[in-house]
Design a protein around this motif. Structure first.
Motif, PDB file in Angstrom:
ATOM      1  N   VAL A   1     -29.860 -38.489  71.851  1.00 47.99           N
ATOM      2  CA  VAL A   1     -29.162 -39.174  70.762  1.00 47.99           C
ATOM      3  C   VAL A   1     -29.927 -38.904  69.474  1.00 47.99           C
ATOM      4  N   LEU A   2     -29.299 -38.165  68.555  1.00 43.89           N
ATOM      5  CA  LEU A   2     -29.940 -37.804  67.287  1.00 43.89           C
ATOM      6  C   LEU A   2     -29.379 -38.659  66.163  1.00 43.89           C
TER       7      LEU A   2
ATOM      8  N   VAL B   1     -31.376 -41.494  78.416  1.00 40.74           N
ATOM      9  CA  VAL B   1     -31.292 -41.212  76.977  1.00 40.74           C
ATOM     10  C   VAL B   1     -32.654 -40.849  76.393  1.00 40.74           C
ATOM     11  N   ARG B   2     -32.684 -39.811  75.575  1.00 43.19           N
ATOM     12  CA  ARG B   2     -33.899 -39.419  74.830  1.00 43.19           C
ATOM     13  C   ARG B   2     -33.560 -39.471  73.343  1.00 43.19           C
ATOM     14  N   ARG B   3     -34.555 -39.745  72.499  1.00 41.19           N
ATOM     15  CA  ARG B   3     -34.308 -39.841  71.058  1.00 41.19           C
ATOM     16  C   ARG B   3     -34.857 -38.654  70.270  1.00 41.19           C
ATOM     17  N   ASP B   4     -35.770 -37.878  70.863  1.00 41.80           N
ATOM     18  CA  ASP B   4     -36.331 -36.719  70.154  1.00 41.80           C
ATOM     19  C   ASP B   4     -36.328 -35.517  71.077  1.00 41.80           C
TER      20      ASP B   4
ATOM     21  N   VAL C   1     -25.498 -34.038  73.802  1.00 42.95           N
ATOM     22  CA  VAL C   1     -26.190 -34.423  72.565  1.00 42.95           C
ATOM     23  C   VAL C   1     -25.202 -35.221  71.722  1.00 42.95           C
ATOM     24  N   VAL C   2     -25.615 -36.423  71.325  1.00 42.63           N
ATOM     25  CA  VAL C   2     -24.773 -37.267  70.472  1.00 42.63           C
ATOM     26  C   VAL C   2     -25.450 -37.359  69.106  1.00 42.63           C
ATOM     27  N   LEU C   3     -24.735 -36.956  68.060  1.00 42.72           N
ATOM     28  CA  LEU C   3     -25.287 -37.029  66.699  1.00 42.72           C
ATOM     29  C   LEU C   3     -24.635 -38.195  65.978  1.00 42.72           C
ATOM     30  N   VAL C   4     -25.405 -39.224  65.694  1.00 44.95           N
ATOM     31  CA  VAL C   4     -24.857 -40.384  64.991  1.00 44.95           C
ATOM     32  C   VAL C   4     -25.164 -40.202  63.507  1.00 44.95           C
ATOM     33  N   LEU C   5     -24.112 -39.892  62.755  1.00 40.59           N
ATOM     34  CA  LEU C   5     -24.291 -39.481  61.354  1.00 40.59           C
ATOM     35  C   LEU C   5     -23.576 -40.438  60.406  1.00 40.59           C
ATOM     36  N   THR C   6     -23.459 -41.696  60.805  1.00 41.37           N
ATOM     37  CA  THR C   6     -22.700 -42.658  59.995  1.00 41.37           C
ATOM     38  C   THR C   6     -23.400 -43.002  58.692  1.00 41.37           C
TER      39      THR C   6
ATOM     40  N   ALA D   1     -32.020 -30.278  64.398  1.00 43.27           N
ATOM     41  CA  ALA D   1     -32.553 -30.704  65.705  1.00 43.27           C
ATOM     42  C   ALA D   1     -31.575 -30.296  66.810  1.00 43.27           C
ATOM     43  N   LEU D   2     -30.278 -30.437  66.534  1.00 45.73           N
ATOM     44  CA  LEU D   2     -29.278 -29.965  67.505  1.00 45.73           C
ATOM     45  C   LEU D   2     -29.438 -28.458  67.708  1.00 45.73           C
ATOM     46  N   GLY D   3     -29.574 -27.740  66.600  1.00 44.16           N
ATOM     47  CA  GLY D   3     -29.742 -26.288  66.689  1.00 44.16           C
ATOM     48  C   GLY D   3     -30.914 -25.899  67.579  1.00 44.16           C
TER      49      GLY D   3
END
Ligand code: NAI
Length: 467
Positions: free
Chosen positions: A45-46, A87-90, A100-105, A119-121
């Motif tokens: 989770v990014l 779940v991992r955060r880094d 991979v979940v990108l929370v970009l709110t 980081a996704l890349g």
């Protein structure tokens, strides 16, 4: 229909030849089976901020009544049972993330995108086959100013581009929550779960809008339609038969509708799903009333209507006849409008009703030789947009699913070379299966999709045609 090329490049000796020749190698997609884990491996989770923390808590299972209690205040996340994922955060060297979940709110400027996106890349090359990428973001409205709108719209471009870079059955999709809709809203979590799961195998490069916090989380994610009664038109074969089976699998009692000429196949489908059959041409003037009467008499209620019956009569516009034009409009859209009107004025379609209608990518991007079909399928998109508000007073919704190329009797009639080309023209390089469309319909018919109001979900493997 069998896709011989897909099977050849995935088996034994011919797989090796395809590798050596550098031919496209579409993956055999992994599809949903009850009991399957939601995600088969660690989830990264990014993103930073409260929403990213909330998503991580729900995914990991540290939400729910057993989760950490906030000092005194009622913590809304503590009422949501967690999903017990790893779940991992880094990103960490050596990890292979199944999702991979990108929370970009919280992005407010294009400069804010780099952290999570790069980081996704950094983990893309190590994703296993069938991995899932899901963005969670806000729409690019004018309300928050140009820089925020630029950042938010940028997510759309990133998502669609990443989807085109993925391989081996992996997909990327996005959940876009209207401002004010919390990340804990049933439809935000429902859509996130749909995109993470194998139910969305052929949905790729799509962003789904969540308009409200309406709807409800199901008691059982595997049987969200328990106790609901659903009508499926055109259910004797193809996509309609798959929709009937999928809604029944998810707990609904199904009324299968098709023309009398398909009566035998229709009865077989109805028996298979332990539902009932109604032989009816949807263009019959009182079709809506007859559907309702059947559902009420046999099952005591009607909650879900899936307008799937549809026909093709392709011809270039220069050669179009009134008959070819008129029959398409009559079956594919006029019948739906009339049935909806009869249901909406009956007073018996008021218990959080759901209408899900079959559009088509032809109705979005157009298609040579299909002005009549595209008029009807574009019509479906307009119809759900304007019908949804008529249902909100009852907690209801109307939405459309737009399939791309799906392997059915309808597409089997396309000439072989054109069929081969049509199959490869999407990011997953293959045609979808009827079940792929059925899964999207089942999601939109579910209680957790109550906040998706008047939209179109494409099931097209990110078809290169149109958006
Ligand atoms: P299909 O031709 O295999 O099945 C359609 C069913 O609808 C048949 O059982 C037929 O008897 C029934 N039907 C036709 N006219 C009817 C009427 N007047 N009243 C009641 N039933 C009627 O088609 P397929 O491929 O399963 O398509 C289902 C829906 O998905 C259609 O609306 C189609 O336009 C749409 N779609 C299909 C795509 C594909 O690639 N197969 C792509 C995009 C949209």
């Amino acid at each position: 229909m069998t896709d011989t090329y897909l099977n050849l490049v995935n088996s034994g000796f011919t797989k090796k030849i395809a590798q050596q020749l550098g031919l496209p190698r579409p993956a055999i997609l992994r599809r949903f089976r009850p009991g399957q884990p939601l995600v088969d491996g660690p989830v990264l989770v990014l993103g930073s901020g409260a929403d990213a923390d909330t998503v991580a808590r729900i995914l990991s299972g540290t939400s729910g009544p057993g989760g950490p209690a906030a000092d005194g205040a009622i913590d809304p996340v503590s009422t949501i049972p967690g999903w017990d994922l790893d779940v991992r955060r880094d990103p960490a060297a050596g990890d292979r993330y199944a999702a991979v979940v990108l929370v970009l709110t919280e992005v407010a400027h294009p400069d804010d995108l780099a952290g999570a996106v790069l980081a996704l890349g950094s983990v893309l090359k190590t994703l296993p086959p069938h991995a899932r990428i899901v963005t969670v973001s806000r729409p690019a409205t004018a309300d928050e100013g140009p820089a925020t709108a630029a950042a938010r719209q940028g997510i759309d471009g990133i998502l669609r581009s990443v989807a085109k870079e993925l391989r081996a059955g992996a997909t990327a999709n996005g959940v876009v929550m209207a401002d004010g809709v919390p990340v804990t809203a049933p439809s935000a979590l429902g859509a996130l779960r749909f995109f993470l799961s194998t139910r969305s195998a052929f949905v790729d490069g799509q962003l789904l809008d969540i308009d409200t916090d309406g709807g409800a989380l199901p008691l059982d994610w595997d049987r969200p339609l328990e106790g609901r009664v659903a009508v499926v038109t055109g259910a004797a074969r193809g996509i309609g038969a798959a929709i009937a089976a999928t809604l029944a699998r998810d707990g609904a009692t199904v009324v299968a509708v098709d023309v009398p000429a398909a009566g035998e196949q229709l009865a077989a489908v109805a028996n298979r799903v332990h539902g009932t059959a109604l032989q009816l041409d949807v263009t019959t003037p009182d079709a809506g009333t007859r559907i309702l009467e059947h559902a009420m008499a046999r099952h005591g209620r009607l909650d879900i209507v899936v307008h799937n019956a549809g026909i093709l009569r392709d011809k270039l516009l220069a050669n179009m006849t009134p008959d070819r034009w008129g029959s398409i409009i009559a079956v594919n859209i006029a019948a739906q409008l009339r049935i909806n009107e009869q249901l909406l004025t009956s007073g018996d379609f008021t218990n959080e009703p759901r209408i899900v209608a079959l559009a088509s990518t032809s109705g979005i991007a157009g298609n040579r030789g299909q002005t009549n079909y595209a008029a009807s399928k574009g019509g479906v998109i307009g119809m759900v947009r304007a019908t949804a508000p008529l249902l909100t007073a009852f907690g209801g919704t109307a939405n459309a699913v737009a399939p791309g190329f799906i392997e059915t009797d309808m597409t089997a009639k396309i000439p072989p070379v054109m069929r081969q080309v049509a199959r490869r023209l999407n990011s997953l390089q293959q045609g979808g299966q009827p079940i792929d469309v059925a899964e999207a319909v089942a999601f939109l018919a579910s209680p957790q999709a109550g906040g998706v109001v008047g939209h179109v979900l494409r099931v097209c493997g990110q078809n290169l045609v149109g958006q």
